[in-house]
Design an enzyme around this catalytic site. Structure first.
Site, PDB file in Angstrom:
ATOM      1  N   TRP A  97       0.827  -1.221   0.000  1.00 45.28           N
ATOM      2  CA  TRP A  97       0.000   0.000   0.000  1.00 45.28           C
ATOM      3  C   TRP A  97       0.853   1.259   0.000  1.00 45.28           C
ATOM      4  O   TRP A  97       0.348   2.361  -0.212  1.00 45.28           O
ATOM      5  CB  TRP A  97      -0.974   0.008   1.180  1.00 45.28           C
ATOM      6  CG  TRP A  97      -0.327   0.153   2.543  1.00 45.28           C
ATOM      7  CD1 TRP A  97       0.449  -0.752   3.182  1.00 45.28           C
ATOM      8  CD2 TRP A  97      -0.414   1.279   3.435  1.00 45.28           C
ATOM      9  NE1 TRP A  97       0.850  -0.274   4.410  1.00 45.28           N
ATOM     10  CE2 TRP A  97       0.333   0.972   4.594  1.00 45.28           C
ATOM     11  CE3 TRP A  97      -1.070   2.518   3.373  1.00 45.28           C
ATOM     12  CZ2 TRP A  97       0.454   1.848   5.681  1.00 45.28           C
ATOM     13  CZ3 TRP A  97      -0.943   3.390   4.460  1.00 45.28           C
ATOM     14  CH2 TRP A  97      -0.189   3.059   5.591  1.00 45.28           C
ATOM     15  N   ASP A  98       2.154   1.113   0.223  1.00 41.52           N
ATOM     16  CA  ASP A  98       3.084   2.235   0.151  1.00 41.52           C
ATOM     17  C   ASP A  98       2.884   3.041  -1.131  1.00 41.52           C
ATOM     18  O   ASP A  98       3.012   4.266  -1.132  1.00 41.52           O
ATOM     19  CB  ASP A  98       4.532   1.722   0.142  1.00 41.52           C
ATOM     20  CG  ASP A  98       4.893   0.859   1.338  1.00 41.52           C
ATOM     21  OD1 ASP A  98       3.999   0.183   1.867  1.00 41.52           O
ATOM     22  OD2 ASP A  98       6.071   0.858   1.718  1.00 41.52           O
ATOM     23  N   GLU A 113       1.193  -1.467  12.994  1.00 41.87           N
ATOM     24  CA  GLU A 113       1.231  -2.932  13.076  1.00 41.87           C
ATOM     25  C   GLU A 113       1.746  -3.422  14.427  1.00 41.87           C
ATOM     26  O   GLU A 113       1.928  -4.626  14.614  1.00 41.87           O
ATOM     27  CB  GLU A 113       2.074  -3.507  11.934  1.00 41.87           C
ATOM     28  CG  GLU A 113       1.412  -3.325  10.566  1.00 41.87           C
ATOM     29  CD  GLU A 113       2.337  -3.654   9.412  1.00 41.87           C
ATOM     30  OE1 GLU A 113       3.566  -3.528   9.587  1.00 41.87           O
ATOM     31  OE2 GLU A 113       1.838  -4.026   8.336  1.00 41.87           O
ATOM     32  N   LYS A 120       3.973   1.970  16.032  1.00 40.81           N
ATOM     33  CA  LYS A 120       5.035   1.761  15.049  1.00 40.81           C
ATOM     34  C   LYS A 120       5.039   2.893  14.034  1.00 40.81           C
ATOM     35  O   LYS A 120       6.070   3.434  13.685  1.00 40.81           O
ATOM     36  CB  LYS A 120       4.792   0.431  14.336  1.00 40.81           C
ATOM     37  CG  LYS A 120       5.836   0.064  13.310  1.00 40.81           C
ATOM     38  CD  LYS A 120       5.385  -1.201  12.570  1.00 40.81           C
ATOM     39  CE  LYS A 120       6.374  -1.604  11.490  1.00 40.81           C
ATOM     40  NZ  LYS A 120       5.778  -2.547  10.538  1.00 40.81           N
ATOM     41  N   GLN A 121       3.876   3.205  13.537  1.00 39.68           N
ATOM     42  CA  GLN A 121       3.753   4.320  12.610  1.00 39.68           C
ATOM     43  C   GLN A 121       2.361   4.894  12.776  1.00 39.68           C
ATOM     44  O   GLN A 121       1.460   4.230  13.258  1.00 39.68           O
ATOM     45  CB  GLN A 121       3.986   3.890  11.170  1.00 39.68           C
ATOM     46  CG  GLN A 121       2.845   3.132  10.518  1.00 39.68           C
ATOM     47  CD  GLN A 121       3.160   2.730   9.088  1.00 39.68           C
ATOM     48  OE1 GLN A 121       3.546   1.607   8.823  1.00 39.68           O
ATOM     49  NE2 GLN A 121       2.988   3.653   8.163  1.00 39.68           N
TER      50      GLN A 121
END
Lengths: 750, 750
Positions: free
Chosen positions: A357-358, A486, A591-592
């Site tokens: 999906w980046d 995640e 994480k992000q």
């Protein structure tokens, strides 16, 4: 952190030779042209630790993953771009001693990636075969001829006596993947031959049990040299031409190798592949090395005209942004809608060379600003053409519509963690959102009202089937999902995913109101369906906490032990190297961005206070252990006026690979994360937004910088925006007059 | 459902031969003696579809599992009991034609597992080598000599002419596992020889990369026959003796094969293994087949004396309960605390032959009722001896104390699903609870106040570190766990797990108050620790829903789409074969009791109304897709007076394998689930409870039955309880006088 290359505006170069850095250097000096690429490994071979890697876009193999407890809906294999046949090989002997920098220590070493021209050069002098010889290697992967790789070696006798020089130019199919569950090799050789003019080898990926395609690849090399042609040969897995000659003291001999690579992605029979190989070889044979290189260099000049960012007062930042754009463009420049952008591009085996999906979340927003709209459009077409795979993915889960894959080559999901595969479904929303972005940036509605409408409809059908209605809360919910963060898996009501689900349904309904009858007929969305979608839009559950006045990342988040990252002893960071997965999952550490990702997507839909409260809350728990994280936080920080914070966060991604920030660049570059620095400068520091049909800027100048300047493509124009202590200057480089908004003021550009 | 064997009280027998049922028959006719066992495959070989399986207790191999995205705390391998060298082999030729029921259709076929004696017999007549021959095969796996397997074949010439009969008695190491991630074989042959008297082969598991043990196994066979010894031989992977002779019309020849198996679990050198092989072979050589068989049959008679359940009026039920006890006792009878009870015992490869929580939760309660206390005590010792492994498992997660594994051979976790491995931690509580049960049933405190106190303390240290304090709720919580209901993964505050955590800490504090100084000093539990544990006990969060007045299985459960199982179309059941894992996880459907499991453990701690409300609520969502499920529901149903429901649920597990209820018995028997039918009869129908120091009964008689009668071991006595339409009669078979409670009345037994 480790910086192995000198800082320079257009070069990634070093004069240091340290075998410890070999893998790192190989990653950093990768070259590619979307169709093929390779790590900067040494063509002459190297017996020390290194990672040879030649990769072909879209050529992959299904790795075995079915161990343990396979369940319905799990993918059957993990797709991997495999290490291709090595056509770069040039075995060099001087007076019978083979060149190998693991054995002969080089002097005057220089390794130089020229980002302006897209050329990699390597020079050194070694004591070999009883004499001193200097070598200069050059290579390029043509940005204009997707099948072409050019190499040149110049060998100079620096000694006092004649030297016998022998070169074997080889295509070598004796290659292994480092990361594979097979101990075997992936390539079977179908045919090979070699004569004085050329060597050719055709290979095929070995048969697999998964019903996925086999690929045939033909390679043909020609070698031009002032050495003598002295023989040819083939072994079971290679084909080669031998050259030799005497090089007298002070003399330089030159050898050029051109390789043409043709795959079954483009031609469906071995005969057709061979014909194409021969045609291209003949065509290139008639051209000099300079004639092959020049259009390549010109193409790079054109790319930079549209995209270059100049930063004055910070050479490291200057080099960083150019390196990032150079590697991003090498990985993909929109020539083939069947290809995409793997997180590590053509620079390593990790992430399997597959599509994530980046692409939609991080790359498309950049291409929309720095390249022709076709680049982003082809990335949208990639998904459209893979709709059939997305139907299969949804069906595998027993669901309607389209579920685009988390990891794929052909549309079929090929990642093997259930908590990602069928739970990290926000990707479906990100793909929808990229359609919206493309339309908003380009003003081109032709995609969204045709292919896009179909993609949106099928994604919406998926969402509408994936939600459930909670009688207890009288709301639609999404249970069992994983957000971009995640470090929390299988959660209920991930705020970001719920928001994207709701938004996609709303946007799809808007788009459907605009499509023509023919499209409407094809999509066949019933009034009942629309009513159902409308009901979900109106009654979607979005976690909100009254007490803290924030959006909880998911249902259980605020019950966690909410200690900030600052309380974690520094020797326990990064968490993913020091903590068990168990501790990470239970922790509040992010994480992000997850809520932050949503704030970015819909940055104008939240008040400054809302953004501040959520940023302040989540920043304290965020460890940025995804290379995609910090740059998004930087944009939000800039948006809410946290300028220093925005710059600090920007710095984490700007030179991620150049400074080996995460200590893993030896595995390959973080290609898709490289978009972050551009986004931070343009959307963050310069405050670029598209609102309605208008382009907005509201720049600030980072304290350390003297000025910065970037190009922005917008609806047929190229604009040049310069920010310095005197303010912001915006210039229309090409295209029709346009009115933009600069910090709230209308600015007419002609 | 498929019933392939006739109903009979003491036999599992059939006269039908159908190759379609081959694997099923093999599972059903498995024999074992805790130390070794095998499926009922044909010793003469069979070229049709079948599953050869010989298994050695505690001999295993680490299967590769590290694919994809390994994370800290994940196990590095998956342990598997491997298919052992086949010592059963008897190749038989008649007039040069090899016996193979895949090629010669048998007449007068009879396959008979005699459960009373523990002997498997097979008879048939075939046309072979131009004549008719009848065969009778017998085998037993000695219940008294753990290394001994006996086989006998009688071959009768039913034709008119002489027949040449040849038999090769072989040990064959050319075996594969069906389920393995290696394509290779697991056994290397170390030595082999054969002469007229015997064949011997010593093999070793191949080296592995995981630092787990290699096993050496020696096998020695002797053959006694009235055929002539005509030669011997060895190949790369086998050793054999050849016999031959002429069998005249009407004559019967007999061949006996005795095998001795010795492994490096018992002897640490190849020389010691060989010595033991020779000693045992000499010992058995001096005995006749009958002399070897008799003590085995006697041992089975003793076992039945303690455990037999007689059911009148339902022969199917009668056969079911005996088959279940027979297979359970074959799998484990407490002779070796290093061994345990794999869910499939020695009957197949699934579940890897490893130890699960099934042992403590389902098997120990049965052994406590039907065998000497040493059996259950050895199972407790198994865990005590594996404390070191449990420390490692906790450390791998960065946690204190002991985390007993979900799946193991040696104490180290070897399952490879994170959502199970480090999330299904209720097992730690189940192990603690088994210590409590053992103490309560036997009255023997020697374990709990010594080894048990250590196990409890270390489990409690784990719990105390694994919980976290939620400031928001002012409660201790367990996030990210998986309960027995594995159809919900990675949930927060699983009611059952939280309850067990709280209970374990409380019980440990009670036990610590009783241990002697030496034990207390060794355990070194500080006052601070005790205070902390007490704090958790007092402030543990236990999900409770006011509106429904039930215990929600976990935090998100009541937000699900709560449609009962009855609304699922029947063609979608079982869910695990028809639904994706995604749909299952999001659904409210319960694989096996979770709240119900907790109600069973603490059955006297909840009011009848509480049990009713929770039973009524969960029963409608429970699909019983674990073979461990229905029997626990049956006990609760009986407890709350739902007698018909209790019987209906009992029937799901009573003949689970005999009727191939889950259509997977061909893979092996559900050994640990076989306990369910005994538990249902004794704890359910007969209402057996231990309250304080007293045994209680409150029986009812299932409508379909005329009567039932079972034996119950309790604190040194054996009781016989008979329930018929006239009421309940309880008799003291052996042991001191005792007063028990029968339906609220005190009953003195002498």
């Amino acid at each position: 952190m480790k910086r192995t290359f000198d800082i320079a505006p257009w070069h990634v170069a070093t004069k240091e030779w340290d075998p410890q850095d070999k893998r790192l250097q190989e990653s950093m000096t990768s070259l590619a042209n979307e169709n093929l690429g390779m790590r900067g490994f040494f063509e002459e071979g190297y017996t020390g630790d290194h990672m040879q890697g030649v990769y072909l876009g879209g050529v992959w193999f299904p790795d075995k993953t079915r161990v343990g407890w396979w369940k319905n809906g799990y993918p059957k294999y993990f797709g991997k771009m495999i290490n291709a046949v090595n056509f770069m090989k040039l075995i060099i002997k001087v007076n019978d001693e083979q060149l190998d920098l693991a054995k002969q220590a080089p002097k005057n070493f220089k390794l130089d990636l020229d980002m302006k021209r897209g050329v990699l050069t390597r020079e050194f002098t070694v004591a070999i075969g009883g004499t001193d010889m200097s070598f200069q290697f050059e290579r390029f992967v043509s940005a204009v001829q997707k099948e072409l790789v050019g190499q040149r070696v110049q060998i100079k006798n620096q000694g006092q006596n004649d030297a016998k020089v022998e070169v074997t130019s080889m295509i070598d199919a004796d290659v292994y993947n480092e990361d594979a569950n097979y101990d075997e090799q992936f390539w079977n050789v179908l045919s090979k031959h070699a004569n004085g003019e050329y060597a050719e080898l055709t290979s095929e990926t070995k048969p697999n049990d998964f019903g996925t395609p086999q690929f045939t690849v033909g390679m043909q090399t020609t070698t031009k040299t002032d050495l003598d042609h002295v023989g040819d040969g083939t072994d079971a897995k290679d084909a080669y031409n031998n050259f030799a000659g005497t090089v007298v003291a002070g003399q330089t001999v030159t050898l050029e190798k051109r390789t043409v690579v043709v795959t079954s992605r483009d031609f469906d029979s071995q005969a057709a592949i061979e014909k194409r190989l021969n045609d291209l070889t003949d065509q290139f044979d008639a051209q000099s090395f300079a004639e092959l290189l020049d259009p390549h260099v010109q193409e790079w000049a054109d790319r930079w005209t549209k995209s270059d960012v100049e930063i004055n007062g910070d050479e490291g930042a200057q080099q960083g942004i150019r390196f990032n754009l150079f590697q991003l463009f090498s990985t993909y420049y929109g020539n083939d809608y069947r290809l995409n952008i793997s997180p590590k591009g053509f620079t390593g085996e990790k992430y399997g060379g597959a599509t994530y999906w980046d692409t939609e979340a991080y790359c498309i927003p950049v291409y929309l600003g720095v390249a022709n709209p076709e680049v982003a459009r082809n990335l949208l077409m990639y998904r459209y053409k893979q709709l059939d795979g997305a139907f299969v993915n949804a069906q595998e889960q027993g669901l309607k519509g389209a579920l685009f894959p988390m990891v794929t080559f052909n549309g079929i999901e090929c990642h093997n963690e259930w908590e990602i595969t069928f739970e990290e479904i926000h990707r479906n929303g990100d793909i929808a959102f990229a359609i919206y972005l493309y339309t908003k940036y380009t003003g081109d509605k032709s995609y969204v009202l045709n292919e896009g409408a179909e993609v949106l409809t099928e994604i919406s059908r998926f969402w509408a089937d994936r939600v459930h209605y909670s009688q207890r809360q009288n709301k639609y919910m999404l249970h069992c999902v994983t957000g971009p963060d995640e470090y929390d898996n299988n959660v209920n009501n991930d705020w970001y995913t719920n928001l994207l689900c709701q938004w996609t349904l709303k946007y799809t309904l808007e788009v459907l109101a605009e499509v023509d009858d023919q499209v409407a007929k094809k999509l066949d969305v019933t009034e009942d369906e629309k009513r159902h979608w409308k009901g979900i839009v109106d009654n979607m559950y979005l976690p909100y906490d009254k007490q803290k006045d924030i959006f909880p990342e998911n249902d259980g988040f605020l019950d966690k032990d909410l200690k900030p990252v600052s309380e974690i002893p520094s020797d326990q960071l990064p968490l993913n190297q020091n903590w068990s997965w168990d501790k990470i999952l239970r922790s509040p550490y992010v994480k992000q961005g997850d809520v932050i990702q949503g704030l970015w997507d819909f940055i104008d839909d939240f008040t400054k206070d809302e953004k501040k409260r959520n940023f302040d809350f989540y920043e304290q728990f965020t460890v940025h252990e995804s290379s995609l994280s910090a740059s998004v936080y930087s944009i939000i920080a800039a948006d809410i006026g946290y300028e220093d914070k925005a710059v600090e966060l920007y710095e984490r991604s700007a030179r991620l690979d150049l400074d080996n920030y995460n200590n893993d660049t030896s595995d390959g570059l973080h290609i898709t994360s490289m978009t972050g620095s551009w986004l931070d400068i343009v959307q963050g520091f310069a405050g670029m937004r598209v609102r309605g049909d208008q382009l907005h800027f509201a720049p600030f100048l980072p304290k350390k910088w003297d000025s910065y300047q970037f190009r922005q493509t917008f609806r047929g124009r190229i604009l040049k925006i310069r920010v310095d202590p005197d303010g912001t200057k915006i210039e229309l480089v090409s295209g029709d007059p346009i009115t933009i908004d600069l910090a709230g003021k209308q600015l007419e550009l002609k």
